[in-house]
Design a protein around this motif. Structure first.
Motif, mmCIF file in Angstrom:
data_model
loop_
_atom_site.group_PDB
_atom_site.id
_atom_site.type_symbol
_atom_site.label_atom_id
_atom_site.label_comp_id
_atom_site.label_asym_id
_atom_site.label_seq_id
_atom_site.Cartn_x
_atom_site.Cartn_y
_atom_site.Cartn_z
ATOM 1 N N THR A 53 0.832 -1.198 0.000
ATOM 2 C CA THR A 53 0.000 0.000 0.000
ATOM 3 C C THR A 53 0.870 1.253 0.000
ATOM 4 O OG1 THR A 53 -1.619 -1.200 1.320
ATOM 5 C CG2 THR A 53 -1.893 1.182 1.189
ATOM 6 N N HIS A 54 1.893 1.229 0.849
ATOM 7 C CA HIS A 54 2.783 2.380 0.956
ATOM 8 C C HIS A 54 3.519 2.627 -0.365
ATOM 9 C CE1 HIS A 54 5.036 4.809 4.207
ATOM 10 N NE2 HIS A 54 5.264 5.358 3.042
ATOM 11 N N THR A 55 3.997 1.552 -0.985
ATOM 12 C CA THR A 55 4.710 1.675 -2.266
ATOM 13 C C THR A 55 3.809 2.281 -3.335
ATOM 14 O OG1 THR A 55 6.046 -0.258 -1.706
ATOM 15 C CG2 THR A 55 5.981 0.390 -4.027
ATOM 16 N N ILE A 56 2.577 1.791 -3.399
ATOM 17 C CA ILE A 56 1.650 2.291 -4.419
ATOM 18 C C ILE A 56 1.322 3.757 -4.153
ATOM 19 C CG2 ILE A 56 -0.706 2.067 -5.322
ATOM 20 C CD1 ILE A 56 -0.375 -0.991 -4.916
ATOM 21 N N THR A 57 1.145 4.098 -2.864
ATOM 22 C CA THR A 57 0.873 5.494 -2.515
ATOM 23 C C THR A 57 2.031 6.400 -2.947
ATOM 24 O OG1 THR A 57 -0.316 4.669 -0.600
ATOM 25 C CG2 THR A 57 0.148 7.024 -0.642
ATOM 26 N N LEU A 58 3.250 5.913 -2.693
ATOM 27 C CA LEU A 58 4.428 6.678 -3.121
ATOM 28 C C LEU A 58 4.405 6.929 -4.621
ATOM 29 C CD1 LEU A 58 7.677 5.279 -1.456
ATOM 30 C CD2 LEU A 58 6.849 7.632 -1.441
ATOM 31 N N LEU A 59 4.136 5.869 -5.380
ATOM 32 C CA LEU A 59 4.100 6.003 -6.839
ATOM 33 C C LEU A 59 3.035 7.013 -7.251
ATOM 34 C CD1 LEU A 59 4.421 2.237 -7.812
ATOM 35 C CD2 LEU A 59 6.001 4.046 -8.511
ATOM 36 N N GLN A 60 1.869 6.893 -6.618
ATOM 37 C CA GLN A 60 0.761 7.761 -7.028
ATOM 38 C C GLN A 60 1.016 9.215 -6.673
ATOM 39 O OE1 GLN A 60 -2.478 5.706 -5.147
ATOM 40 N NE2 GLN A 60 -2.881 4.416 -6.931
ATOM 41 N N LEU B 135 13.404 9.105 0.397
ATOM 42 C CA LEU B 135 12.479 8.089 -0.104
ATOM 43 C C LEU B 135 12.192 8.299 -1.589
ATOM 44 C CD1 LEU B 135 10.969 5.665 0.858
ATOM 45 C CD2 LEU B 135 9.056 7.135 1.503
ATOM 46 N N GLY B 136 12.026 9.557 -1.964
ATOM 47 C CA GLY B 136 11.806 9.866 -3.372
ATOM 48 C C GLY B 136 12.961 9.392 -4.234
ATOM 49 N N ASN B 137 14.176 9.622 -3.753
ATOM 50 C CA ASN B 137 15.356 9.157 -4.491
ATOM 51 C C ASN B 137 15.398 7.646 -4.576
ATOM 52 O OD1 ASN B 137 16.349 11.703 -5.031
ATOM 53 N ND2 ASN B 137 17.438 11.827 -3.074
ATOM 54 N N LEU B 155 4.701 2.294 -14.472
ATOM 55 C CA LEU B 155 4.589 3.741 -14.716
ATOM 56 C C LEU B 155 3.222 4.076 -15.285
ATOM 57 C CD1 LEU B 155 8.066 4.773 -16.220
ATOM 58 C CD2 LEU B 155 7.236 5.067 -13.890
ATOM 59 N N MET B 156 2.792 3.287 -16.261
ATOM 60 C CA MET B 156 1.508 3.593 -16.888
ATOM 61 C C MET B 156 0.350 3.375 -15.920
ATOM 62 S SD MET B 156 1.605 2.562 -20.902
ATOM 63 C CE MET B 156 2.785 1.236 -21.027
ATOM 64 N N TYR B 157 0.450 2.325 -15.097
ATOM 65 C CA TYR B 157 -0.680 2.014 -14.217
ATOM 66 C C TYR B 157 -0.689 2.895 -12.970
ATOM 67 C CZ TYR B 157 -4.325 -0.631 -11.889
ATOM 68 O OH TYR B 157 -5.491 -0.979 -11.280
ATOM 69 N N ASP B 158 0.414 2.892 -12.230
ATOM 70 C CA ASP B 158 0.406 3.545 -10.918
ATOM 71 C C ASP B 158 0.710 5.038 -10.987
ATOM 72 O OD1 ASP B 158 -0.403 1.521 -9.197
ATOM 73 O OD2 ASP B 158 1.589 0.615 -9.180
ATOM 74 N N VAL B 188 8.921 -6.063 -6.723
ATOM 75 C CA VAL B 188 10.327 -5.657 -6.693
ATOM 76 C C VAL B 188 10.468 -4.311 -5.973
ATOM 77 C CG1 VAL B 188 12.303 -4.981 -8.111
ATOM 78 C CG2 VAL B 188 10.894 -6.927 -8.797
ATOM 79 N N LEU B 189 9.582 -3.364 -6.322
ATOM 80 C CA LEU B 189 9.659 -2.040 -5.693
ATOM 81 C C LEU B 189 9.456 -2.147 -4.184
ATOM 82 C CD1 LEU B 189 7.634 0.201 -8.208
ATOM 83 C CD2 LEU B 189 10.117 0.012 -7.965
ATOM 84 N N ARG B 190 8.466 -2.937 -3.783
ATOM 85 C CA ARG B 190 8.169 -3.092 -2.355
ATOM 86 C C ARG B 190 9.387 -3.640 -1.619
ATOM 87 N NH1 ARG B 190 6.961 -7.304 0.713
ATOM 88 N NH2 ARG B 190 6.738 -8.759 -1.029
ATOM 89 N N THR B 191 10.001 -4.677 -2.198
ATOM 90 C CA THR B 191 11.152 -5.286 -1.544
ATOM 91 C C THR B 191 12.296 -4.285 -1.405
ATOM 92 O OG1 THR B 191 10.484 -7.312 -2.642
ATOM 93 C CG2 THR B 191 12.644 -7.310 -1.599
ATOM 94 N N LYS B 192 12.512 -3.503 -2.476
ATOM 95 C CA LYS B 192 13.621 -2.549 -2.434
ATOM 96 C C LYS B 192 13.351 -1.393 -1.482
ATOM 97 C CE LYS B 192 16.161 -3.561 -6.455
ATOM 98 N NZ LYS B 192 15.969 -3.630 -7.899
ATOM 99 N N LEU B 193 12.078 -0.985 -1.395
ATOM 100 C CA LEU B 193 11.760 0.188 -0.573
ATOM 101 C C LEU B 193 11.476 -0.189 0.874
ATOM 102 C CD1 LEU B 193 9.469 2.138 -3.072
ATOM 103 C CD2 LEU B 193 11.851 2.614 -2.497
ATOM 104 N N ALA B 194 11.239 -1.479 1.121
ATOM 105 C CA ALA B 194 10.826 -1.916 2.469
ATOM 106 C C ALA B 194 11.687 -1.331 3.589
ATOM 107 C CB ALA B 194 10.796 -3.440 2.533
#
Ligand code: ZN
Lengths: 188, 201
Positions: A53-60, B135-137, B155-158, B188-194
Protein backbone atom coordinates in the motif's frame (compact mmCIF):
# COMPACT_ATOMS: atom_id res chain seq x y z
CA UNK A 1 -11.72 -20.17 -2.77
CA UNK A 2 -10.98 -20.18 0.92
CA UNK A 3 -7.66 -19.19 2.44
CA UNK A 4 -6.79 -21.23 5.50
CA UNK A 5 -3.70 -20.79 7.61
CA UNK A 6 -1.18 -23.18 6.24
CA UNK A 7 2.24 -24.10 7.58
CA UNK A 8 3.93 -24.26 4.19
CA UNK A 9 2.94 -20.70 3.31
CA UNK A 10 1.28 -21.59 0.02
CA UNK A 11 -1.81 -19.79 1.16
CA UNK A 12 0.18 -16.72 2.13
CA UNK A 13 1.79 -16.51 -1.28
CA UNK A 14 -1.61 -16.89 -2.92
CA UNK A 15 -2.99 -14.08 -0.76
CA UNK A 16 0.06 -11.92 -1.43
CA UNK A 17 -0.29 -12.52 -5.15
CA UNK A 18 -3.71 -10.86 -4.98
CA UNK A 19 -2.94 -8.03 -2.58
CA UNK A 20 -2.32 -5.62 -5.46
CA UNK A 21 -5.77 -6.28 -6.85
CA UNK A 22 -7.15 -6.08 -3.31
CA UNK A 23 -5.64 -2.59 -2.95
CA UNK A 24 -6.81 -1.60 -6.44
CA UNK A 25 -10.28 -2.78 -5.46
CA UNK A 26 -10.65 -5.01 -8.50
CA UNK A 27 -11.59 -8.23 -6.68
CA UNK A 28 -15.05 -9.64 -6.15
CA UNK A 29 -16.76 -9.32 -2.80
CA UNK A 30 -16.17 -13.00 -2.12
CA UNK A 31 -12.42 -12.70 -2.84
CA UNK A 32 -12.17 -9.61 -0.63
CA UNK A 33 -13.90 -11.50 2.15
CA UNK A 34 -11.48 -14.42 1.86
CA UNK A 35 -8.44 -12.17 1.85
CA UNK A 36 -9.62 -10.14 4.82
CA UNK A 37 -10.32 -13.31 6.78
CA UNK A 38 -6.75 -14.39 6.17
CA UNK A 39 -5.34 -10.95 6.94
CA UNK A 40 -7.11 -10.96 10.30
CA UNK A 41 -4.92 -13.85 11.37
CA UNK A 42 -1.62 -13.42 9.47
CA UNK A 43 1.07 -10.96 10.53
CA UNK A 44 3.28 -11.58 7.53
CA UNK A 45 0.57 -10.87 4.96
CA UNK A 46 -0.40 -7.75 6.91
CA UNK A 47 3.18 -6.56 6.67
CA UNK A 48 3.24 -7.18 2.93
CA UNK A 49 -0.10 -5.40 2.59
CA UNK A 50 1.19 -2.34 4.45
CA UNK A 51 4.38 -2.22 2.39
CA UNK A 52 2.54 -2.67 -0.89
CA UNK A 53 0.00 0.00 0.00
CA UNK A 54 2.78 2.38 0.96
CA UNK A 55 4.71 1.68 -2.27
CA UNK A 56 1.65 2.29 -4.42
CA UNK A 57 0.87 5.49 -2.51
CA UNK A 58 4.43 6.68 -3.12
CA UNK A 59 4.10 6.00 -6.84
CA UNK A 60 0.76 7.76 -7.03
CA UNK A 61 2.14 10.81 -5.26
CA UNK A 62 5.44 10.98 -7.09
CA UNK A 63 5.85 14.62 -8.16
CA UNK A 64 4.79 15.21 -11.74
CA UNK A 65 7.46 16.43 -14.10
CA UNK A 66 6.75 18.83 -16.94
CA UNK A 67 8.61 20.01 -19.99
CA UNK A 68 10.96 22.99 -20.03
CA UNK A 69 9.53 26.47 -20.66
CA UNK A 70 10.68 26.60 -24.27
CA UNK A 71 9.27 23.20 -25.20
CA UNK A 72 6.44 24.55 -27.33
CA UNK A 73 8.65 27.07 -29.10
CA UNK A 74 11.23 24.39 -29.90
CA UNK A 75 8.57 21.97 -31.07
CA UNK A 76 6.93 24.50 -33.34
CA UNK A 77 10.19 25.49 -34.96
CA UNK A 78 10.73 21.80 -35.73
CA UNK A 79 7.19 21.40 -37.02
CA UNK A 80 7.69 24.45 -39.25
CA UNK A 81 10.30 22.53 -41.22
CA UNK A 82 7.91 19.63 -41.73
CA UNK A 83 5.17 21.42 -43.61
CA UNK A 84 1.45 20.99 -42.90
CA UNK A 85 0.05 18.60 -40.29
CA UNK A 86 0.65 15.07 -41.50
CA UNK A 87 3.82 16.18 -43.26
CA UNK A 88 4.01 17.20 -46.90
CA UNK A 89 1.83 15.03 -49.08
CA UNK A 90 4.03 13.19 -51.48
CA UNK A 91 2.80 10.68 -53.99
CA UNK A 92 4.45 8.06 -51.83
CA UNK A 93 2.19 9.13 -48.94
CA UNK A 94 -0.85 8.63 -51.10
CA UNK A 95 0.43 5.24 -52.21
CA UNK A 96 0.94 4.34 -48.55
CA UNK A 97 -2.61 5.42 -47.71
CA UNK A 98 -3.86 3.28 -50.55
CA UNK A 99 -1.96 0.30 -49.19
CA UNK A 100 -3.36 1.00 -45.73
CA UNK A 101 -6.90 1.05 -47.10
CA UNK A 102 -6.25 -2.19 -48.94
CA UNK A 103 -4.87 -3.83 -45.83
CA UNK A 104 -8.01 -2.84 -43.95
CA UNK A 105 -10.21 -4.32 -46.67
CA UNK A 106 -8.06 -7.39 -47.00
CA UNK A 107 -9.21 -8.62 -43.61
CA UNK A 108 -12.84 -8.49 -44.70
CA UNK A 109 -12.75 -9.28 -48.41
CA UNK A 110 -9.65 -11.22 -49.31
CA UNK A 111 -10.62 -12.25 -52.83
CA UNK A 112 -11.95 -8.98 -54.16
CA UNK A 113 -9.00 -6.97 -52.81
CA UNK A 114 -6.45 -9.20 -54.50
CA UNK A 115 -7.15 -7.39 -57.75
CA UNK A 116 -6.93 -4.03 -55.96
CA UNK A 117 -3.62 -5.07 -54.47
CA UNK A 118 -2.18 -5.86 -57.88
CA UNK A 119 -3.47 -2.53 -59.19
CA UNK A 120 -1.96 -0.68 -56.24
CA UNK A 121 1.38 -2.38 -56.71
CA UNK A 122 1.35 -1.21 -60.31
CA UNK A 123 0.42 2.29 -59.23
CA UNK A 124 3.12 2.35 -56.57
CA UNK A 125 5.73 1.13 -59.03
CA UNK A 126 4.69 3.93 -61.35
CA UNK A 127 4.91 6.49 -58.54
CA UNK A 128 8.40 5.51 -57.52
CA UNK A 129 9.51 6.43 -61.02
CA UNK A 130 7.89 9.90 -60.82
CA UNK A 131 10.62 12.59 -60.80
CA UNK A 132 12.01 13.59 -57.41
CA UNK A 133 10.91 17.19 -58.04
CA UNK A 134 7.48 16.18 -56.74
CA UNK A 135 8.88 15.36 -53.32
CA UNK A 136 9.32 18.80 -51.81
CA UNK A 137 10.20 17.86 -48.25
CA UNK A 138 12.26 20.54 -46.43
CA UNK A 139 15.06 20.23 -45.50
CA UNK A 140 15.78 17.79 -48.29
CA UNK A 141 17.87 14.83 -47.09
CA UNK A 142 18.87 11.95 -49.32
CA UNK A 143 15.90 10.20 -50.84
CA UNK A 144 16.72 6.94 -49.10
CA UNK A 145 16.77 8.62 -45.70
CA UNK A 146 13.37 10.15 -46.28
CA UNK A 147 11.84 6.83 -47.17
CA UNK A 148 13.39 5.11 -44.15
CA UNK A 149 12.31 7.84 -41.76
CA UNK A 150 8.82 7.91 -43.19
CA UNK A 151 8.54 4.17 -42.97
CA UNK A 152 9.76 4.26 -39.41
CA UNK A 153 7.39 7.07 -38.44
CA UNK A 154 4.47 5.29 -39.93
CA UNK A 155 5.44 2.00 -38.38
CA UNK A 156 6.00 3.42 -34.91
CA UNK A 157 2.75 5.30 -35.03
CA UNK A 158 0.38 2.67 -36.30
CA UNK A 159 1.98 -0.68 -35.71
CA UNK A 160 0.09 -3.25 -33.69
CA UNK A 161 3.18 -5.31 -33.05
CA UNK A 162 4.70 -5.74 -29.62
CA UNK A 163 7.25 -2.92 -29.22
CA UNK A 164 9.44 -5.08 -27.03
CA UNK A 165 9.97 -7.60 -29.74
CA UNK A 166 9.74 -5.70 -32.95
CA UNK A 167 12.24 -6.69 -35.63
CA UNK A 168 10.53 -4.40 -38.15
CA UNK A 169 11.11 -1.33 -35.98
CA UNK A 170 14.70 -2.36 -35.33
CA UNK A 171 15.31 -2.78 -39.06
CA UNK A 172 13.65 0.53 -39.98
CA UNK A 173 15.50 2.29 -37.18
CA UNK A 174 18.79 0.94 -38.49
CA UNK A 175 17.95 2.07 -42.02
CA UNK A 176 16.88 5.51 -40.84
CA UNK A 177 19.85 6.14 -38.59
CA UNK A 178 22.46 5.18 -41.15
CA UNK A 179 25.57 3.06 -40.71
CA UNK A 180 27.26 4.95 -37.85
CA UNK A 181 24.96 3.83 -35.04
CA UNK A 182 26.57 1.59 -32.48
CA UNK A 183 23.93 -1.07 -32.08
CA UNK A 184 23.97 -2.59 -35.53
CA UNK A 185 22.71 -6.08 -35.87
CA UNK A 186 25.36 -8.58 -36.82
CA UNK A 187 23.24 -10.36 -39.40
CA UNK A 188 23.55 -7.69 -42.07
CA UNK B 1 -17.91 8.66 -16.82
CA UNK B 2 -19.40 11.78 -18.37
CA UNK B 3 -16.12 13.61 -17.91
CA UNK B 4 -14.18 10.80 -19.60
CA UNK B 5 -16.67 10.79 -22.44
CA UNK B 6 -16.25 14.51 -22.94
CA UNK B 7 -12.48 14.23 -23.05
CA UNK B 8 -12.71 11.47 -25.65
CA UNK B 9 -15.15 13.54 -27.65
CA UNK B 10 -12.95 16.64 -27.52
CA UNK B 11 -9.92 14.52 -28.50
CA UNK B 12 -11.76 13.13 -31.50
CA UNK B 13 -12.73 16.61 -32.62
CA UNK B 14 -9.13 17.80 -32.25
CA UNK B 15 -7.78 14.82 -34.18
CA UNK B 16 -10.25 15.35 -37.01
CA UNK B 17 -9.30 19.02 -37.21
CA UNK B 18 -5.59 18.20 -37.10
CA UNK B 19 -6.07 15.62 -39.84
CA UNK B 20 -7.64 18.38 -41.90
CA UNK B 21 -4.39 20.33 -41.51
CA UNK B 22 -5.44 22.55 -38.59
CA UNK B 23 -2.20 23.40 -36.86
CA UNK B 24 -3.98 25.08 -33.94
CA UNK B 25 -5.80 21.83 -33.22
CA UNK B 26 -2.51 19.93 -33.20
CA UNK B 27 -1.09 22.57 -30.86
CA UNK B 28 -4.04 21.96 -28.54
CA UNK B 29 -3.31 18.22 -28.59
CA UNK B 30 0.30 18.88 -27.59
CA UNK B 31 -0.73 21.24 -24.78
CA UNK B 32 -3.18 18.68 -23.52
CA UNK B 33 -0.78 15.72 -23.47
CA UNK B 34 2.77 17.03 -23.20
CA UNK B 35 2.99 16.92 -19.40
CA UNK B 36 1.64 13.37 -19.26
CA UNK B 37 3.93 12.18 -22.01
CA UNK B 38 6.94 13.99 -20.61
CA UNK B 39 6.37 12.71 -17.07
CA UNK B 40 6.17 9.15 -18.37
CA UNK B 41 9.24 9.47 -20.57
CA UNK B 42 11.20 11.21 -17.82
CA UNK B 43 10.60 8.28 -15.51
CA UNK B 44 11.48 5.86 -18.28
CA UNK B 45 14.85 7.39 -19.10
CA UNK B 46 15.57 9.41 -15.94
CA UNK B 47 17.22 12.28 -17.74
CA UNK B 48 15.53 15.63 -18.25
CA UNK B 49 17.49 16.36 -21.41
CA UNK B 50 16.72 13.01 -23.04
CA UNK B 51 13.11 13.16 -21.87
CA UNK B 52 12.72 16.59 -23.46
CA UNK B 53 14.16 15.27 -26.75
CA UNK B 54 12.06 12.13 -26.73
CA UNK B 55 8.90 14.09 -25.92
CA UNK B 56 9.62 16.40 -28.85
CA UNK B 57 10.17 13.35 -31.03
CA UNK B 58 6.90 11.81 -29.86
CA UNK B 59 4.93 14.83 -31.00
CA UNK B 60 6.90 15.18 -34.23
CA UNK B 61 5.99 11.60 -35.08
CA UNK B 62 2.41 12.19 -34.05
CA UNK B 63 2.39 15.27 -36.30
CA UNK B 64 3.72 13.31 -39.25
CA UNK B 65 1.47 10.31 -38.73
CA UNK B 66 -1.76 11.85 -37.52
CA UNK B 67 -3.48 11.08 -40.80
CA UNK B 68 -3.00 7.39 -40.16
CA UNK B 69 -4.39 7.67 -36.62
CA UNK B 70 -7.65 5.79 -36.41
CA UNK B 71 -10.08 6.07 -33.58
CA UNK B 72 -9.77 2.37 -32.84
CA UNK B 73 -7.48 3.42 -30.01
CA UNK B 74 -7.69 6.55 -27.92
CA UNK B 75 -5.38 9.46 -28.56
CA UNK B 76 -3.88 8.80 -25.14
CA UNK B 77 -3.08 5.18 -26.06
CA UNK B 78 -1.65 6.20 -29.41
CA UNK B 79 0.67 8.82 -27.90
CA UNK B 80 1.81 6.45 -25.17
CA UNK B 81 2.54 3.84 -27.80
CA UNK B 82 4.71 6.23 -29.80
CA UNK B 83 6.45 7.35 -26.59
CA UNK B 84 6.96 3.78 -25.38
CA UNK B 85 8.42 2.68 -28.70
CA UNK B 86 10.78 5.64 -28.69
CA UNK B 87 11.88 4.87 -25.12
CA UNK B 88 12.51 1.23 -25.97
CA UNK B 89 14.54 2.22 -29.03
CA UNK B 90 16.39 4.74 -26.90
CA UNK B 91 17.21 2.18 -24.24
CA UNK B 92 18.41 -0.26 -26.87
CA UNK B 93 20.95 2.32 -27.92
CA UNK B 94 21.76 3.56 -24.44
CA UNK B 95 22.75 0.75 -22.19
CA UNK B 96 23.09 3.39 -19.49
CA UNK B 97 19.32 3.57 -19.16
CA UNK B 98 18.91 -0.12 -18.56
CA UNK B 99 22.09 -0.61 -16.60
CA UNK B 100 22.54 2.67 -14.75
CA UNK B 101 21.63 1.07 -11.45
CA UNK B 102 25.17 0.80 -10.11
CA UNK B 103 26.08 4.42 -10.66
CA UNK B 104 22.81 5.63 -9.14
CA UNK B 105 23.10 3.42 -6.10
CA UNK B 106 26.55 4.54 -5.12
CA UNK B 107 26.76 7.11 -2.35
CA UNK B 108 27.75 10.59 -3.43
CA UNK B 109 27.19 9.78 -7.07
CA UNK B 110 24.54 12.50 -7.27
CA UNK B 111 27.23 15.16 -7.23
CA UNK B 112 29.28 13.70 -10.03
CA UNK B 113 29.48 15.36 -13.42
CA UNK B 114 27.63 12.42 -14.89
CA UNK B 115 24.35 13.51 -13.37
CA UNK B 116 25.01 17.21 -13.82
CA UNK B 117 25.51 16.68 -17.50
CA UNK B 118 21.91 15.51 -17.74
CA UNK B 119 20.51 18.76 -16.42
CA UNK B 120 19.98 21.14 -19.32
CA UNK B 121 21.05 24.73 -18.90
CA UNK B 122 19.08 27.80 -17.99
CA UNK B 123 15.50 26.92 -18.84
CA UNK B 124 15.22 24.23 -16.18
CA UNK B 125 14.51 24.37 -12.52
CA UNK B 126 16.65 21.69 -10.86
CA UNK B 127 14.08 21.35 -8.07
CA UNK B 128 11.68 20.09 -10.63
CA UNK B 129 14.05 17.38 -11.79
CA UNK B 130 15.26 15.81 -8.58
CA UNK B 131 13.06 14.73 -5.77
CA UNK B 132 14.06 16.06 -2.41
CA UNK B 133 13.34 13.30 0.03
CA UNK B 134 15.51 10.26 0.47
CA UNK B 135 12.48 8.09 -0.10
CA UNK B 136 11.81 9.87 -3.37
CA UNK B 137 15.36 9.16 -4.49
CA UNK B 138 15.05 5.53 -3.46
CA UNK B 139 11.85 5.27 -5.45
CA UNK B 140 13.55 6.72 -8.52
CA UNK B 141 16.46 4.34 -8.16
CA UNK B 142 14.19 1.37 -7.69
CA UNK B 143 12.18 2.35 -10.78
CA UNK B 144 15.33 2.66 -12.88
CA UNK B 145 16.51 -0.73 -11.67
CA UNK B 146 13.33 -2.39 -12.87
CA UNK B 147 13.59 -4.25 -16.17
CA UNK B 148 12.08 -2.01 -18.82
CA UNK B 149 9.15 -4.37 -19.42
CA UNK B 150 8.08 -4.03 -15.80
CA UNK B 151 8.87 -0.33 -15.66
CA UNK B 152 6.56 0.58 -18.56
CA UNK B 153 3.62 -1.16 -16.91
CA UNK B 154 4.04 0.20 -13.39
CA UNK B 155 4.59 3.74 -14.72
CA UNK B 156 1.51 3.59 -16.89
CA UNK B 157 -0.68 2.01 -14.22
CA UNK B 158 0.41 3.54 -10.92
CA UNK B 159 1.75 6.90 -12.04
CA UNK B 160 -0.19 7.73 -15.21
CA UNK B 161 -3.37 5.98 -14.16
CA UNK B 162 -4.00 4.12 -17.42
CA UNK B 163 -6.40 1.16 -17.08
CA UNK B 164 -5.21 -2.40 -17.77
CA UNK B 165 -6.96 -2.51 -21.14
CA UNK B 166 -5.29 0.63 -22.37
CA UNK B 167 -1.85 -0.57 -21.27
CA UNK B 168 -2.46 -3.86 -23.06
CA UNK B 169 -3.26 -1.81 -26.18
CA UNK B 170 -0.14 0.33 -25.88
CA UNK B 171 2.06 -2.74 -25.52
CA UNK B 172 0.03 -5.02 -27.80
CA UNK B 173 0.10 -7.75 -25.19
CA UNK B 174 -2.59 -9.73 -23.38
CA UNK B 175 -4.32 -8.33 -20.30
CA UNK B 176 -2.88 -11.15 -18.20
CA UNK B 177 0.63 -10.08 -19.14
CA UNK B 178 -0.08 -6.54 -17.97
CA UNK B 179 -1.40 -7.84 -14.65
CA UNK B 180 1.50 -10.17 -14.03
CA UNK B 181 4.07 -7.52 -14.96
CA UNK B 182 2.36 -5.08 -12.60
CA UNK B 183 2.43 -7.65 -9.82
CA UNK B 184 6.11 -8.35 -10.40
CA UNK B 185 7.01 -4.68 -10.66
CA UNK B 186 5.23 -3.76 -7.45
CA UNK B 187 6.82 -6.73 -5.71
CA UNK B 188 10.33 -5.66 -6.69
CA UNK B 189 9.66 -2.04 -5.69
CA UNK B 190 8.17 -3.09 -2.35
CA UNK B 191 11.15 -5.29 -1.54
CA UNK B 192 13.62 -2.55 -2.43
CA UNK B 193 11.76 0.19 -0.57
CA UNK B 194 10.83 -1.92 2.47
CA UNK B 195 13.84 -0.81 4.55
CA UNK B 196 12.85 2.85 4.05
CA UNK B 197 9.13 2.52 4.68
CA UNK B 198 8.05 3.38 8.20
CA UNK B 199 5.59 0.69 8.94
CA UNK B 200 4.41 -0.19 12.41
CA UNK B 201 4.01 -3.90 12.54
ZN1 ZN C 1 -0.44 -14.93 5.25
Amino acid sequence: MKFELNPNNQVCSEVQRRLGEYIDNTLSGREVWDIERHLAACTECNMVLAQTTHTITLLQHAPLQDTGVDFMANLHSRLDTLGPVGGRRTIRDMAADLFMAIQTHLVLKPVRTLGMGVAALGAAALMVTVPAALHTRVPAPLAGEVISQENLDRHVAVTASNPFDDPVAAKLEAEASGPDIGSRSTTE
Amino acid sequence: MIAVGNIMHADTALVLRAQANDRAAFNEIVLRYKAKVYNYIFRMVHSALDAEDLTQETFVRAYLSIRSFQSRSSLNTWLFRIATNLCIDFSRKNRRVQGMTTSLSQEGEEDSGDVEREIPDSAYDPQRLLMNTELGNKLNEALMELPIKLRTVVLMYDIEGLPYEEIANVLSCPLGTVKSRLFNARGVLRTKLAPYLEINS
